[in-house]
Design an enzyme around this catalytic site. Structure first.
Site: not given
Length: 239
Positions: A108, A121, A125, A151
């Site tokens: 994670d 975002h 990304d 994630e």
């Protein structure tokens, strides 16, 4: 279609045409008064036409097969990270034999949602892409890496006990720590490790065990690897 297959198909069809010509001559042409050579000629033409038809059908079938394979492959790949996706993981779970030894890493990205909210975002990304590439470059050729969702990532380490899995997990973690993510904050990850058969009776239970180890890594301060143990909940951590 390769040359040998082309040649064998052509010979087969021409031979079939030749036989057709002989049969046509002895069974049909006595009624029409024609020559043997004419019959054989017609038979050869017949065989060659069949060959061309077969080649056309095969090419269309082969092209359709390639398209279907490409679609299937694309359906199993995550668009952002180019790792395998959850769909591929669900499929691979069904293929694993009960006699295999393997370990699972649950990964994670730390504080990713806050990073997304603060930097957008597009930057998020980019982090996903860099983490995915680092995971892919670090694991062995026989291993499989998946974007589990958001994630989170899962890595299947085949023929690998938990001790070696911990070593690989730490290599992934430290490699991700070294990613140059400027001008944004550095990237860290937390990892949980579990192994079959000691931590569960099937793949889904191993996934759950590695997820619990990951949660312990998060609770312990993040940016660390914890190995799951059914008795103690975790037996080893490093940061």
């Amino acid at each position: 279609m390769n040359f040998k297959l082309h040649l064998s198909l052509l010979i087969s069809m021409i031979s079939a045409g030749f036989v057709f010509g002989i049969i046509y001559h002895y069974m049909v042409m006595p009624l029409l008064g024609s020559e043997l050579t004419h019959c054989i000629g017609y038979g050869l033409i017949f065989g060659f036409i069949n060959y061309l038809i077969c080649i056309g059908v095969y090419k269309k079938f082969y092209e359709l097969k390639k398209v279907n394979m490409a679609l299937k492959k694309n359906a199993d790949i995550d668009r952002i990270t180019t790792l395998f996706n959850r769909r591929a993981l669900d499929h691979d779970m069904l293929q694993i034999s009960d006699s295999e030894k393997y370990s699972v890493l649950f990964i994670d990205i730390d504080n990713f949602r806050r990073f997304n909210n603060e930097y957008g975002h597009k930057a998020g990304d980019s982090v996903l892409q860099r983490v995915g590439k680092t995971i892919r470059d670090t694991i062995r050729a026989v291993d499989r890496a998946y974007r589990y969702g958001g994630e989170e990532f899962v890595v299947l380490l085949k023929d690998c006990d938990k001790s070696n899995a911990f070593t690989i997990a730490e290599k992934i973690r430290t490699s991700i720590n070294e990613i140059d993510n400027s001008p944004f904050p550095s990237i860290t990850v937390s990892l949980g490790v579990a192994g079959y058969p000691e931590d569960g009776t099937d793949f889904s239970k191993i996934i759950a065990a590695s997820d619990r180890a990951l949660l312990n890594a998060k609770k312990s301060g993040k940016n660390r690897t914890i190995v799951y143990n059914t008795a103690q909940d975790n037996i080893h951590s490093n940061s």
